[in-house]
Design an enzyme around this catalytic site. Structure first.
Site: not given
Ligand code: 5GP
Length: 187
Positions: A143, A115, A111-112, A164-165, A171, A177
């Protein structure tokens, strides 16, 4: 050139919002080398299959597997959860299914960012009908303050605050991206 001036050059402006550098390309690549080594040690003698969660994981997945020294396979799945928003909609849909047969396989979900944990817990449910040999989760970012679902992340690149990143796969309304490092929305 002063540091202050350089910092300004590094900023990304999207409408009224400003993103500032958070994790540099060098920091990312250094951490990926460590993660790759750790995974390679853990999977000695095994043939793991890395399953990237699209679209966010595409760069992370590519750079991560370059640091893995055991034989491995890769596949991708695609979920949708955020749409154009910066906060989780709480809904997840499956948009692209796996091609690989995952029964009896050692799976590493890539996963990127984790959250709320909703996407990972949804993926774990999707895997329930199958009988993989093992399932682990590797996320570039976590996070911890925004976790709402009980999920176990086995390999974590970086823990970050609840902000938020963008960049390096992540994206903002499908853009940014392609940035080589990670930027955070400035307060
Ligand atoms: P979760 O299901 O854990 O709430 O969220 C996971 C997904 O939400 C990630 O795969 C990513 O697509 C998106 N997401 C969560 N936080 C961020 C963020 O700070 N920036 C971006 N660009 N996407 C995020």
């Amino acid at each position: 050139m002063s540091t202050e001036k350089k910092q300004k050059l590094d900023e990304i402006h999207v409408g009224n919002e400003v993103f500032v550098p958070m994790i540099s390309e060098e920091q990312l690549q250094k951490r990926l080398a460590e993660l790759g080594k750790q995974i390679s040690d853990d999977y000695q003698g095994k043939l793991p299959i890395f399953i990237g969660v699209l679209n966010g994981s595409f760069l992370f997945m590519a750079d991560l597997v370059k640091n893995v020294t055991v034989n491995c396979e890769i596949d991708f799945m695609k979920l949708s959860s955020y749409g154009e928003e910066k906060i989780s909609s709480g809904k997840v849909k499956m948009l692209k299914e796996l091609n690989a047969d995952i029964n009896d396989r050692h799976i590493i979900i890539v996963e990127d960012i984790v959250d709320t944990g909703l996407s990972i817990s949804y993926i774990e449910k999707l895997l329930e009908p199958y009988t993989p040999a093992s399932v682990k989760v590797c996320s570039l970012l976590l996070k911890p303050e925004s976790l709402k679902y009980q999920v176990k992340i086995d390999y974590i690149g970086f823990e970050i605050p609840n902000k938020f990143v963008i960049g390096y796969g992540l994206d903002y309304a499908q853009k940014y991206r392609n940035l080589r490092s990670i930027y955070v929305l400035s307060e």
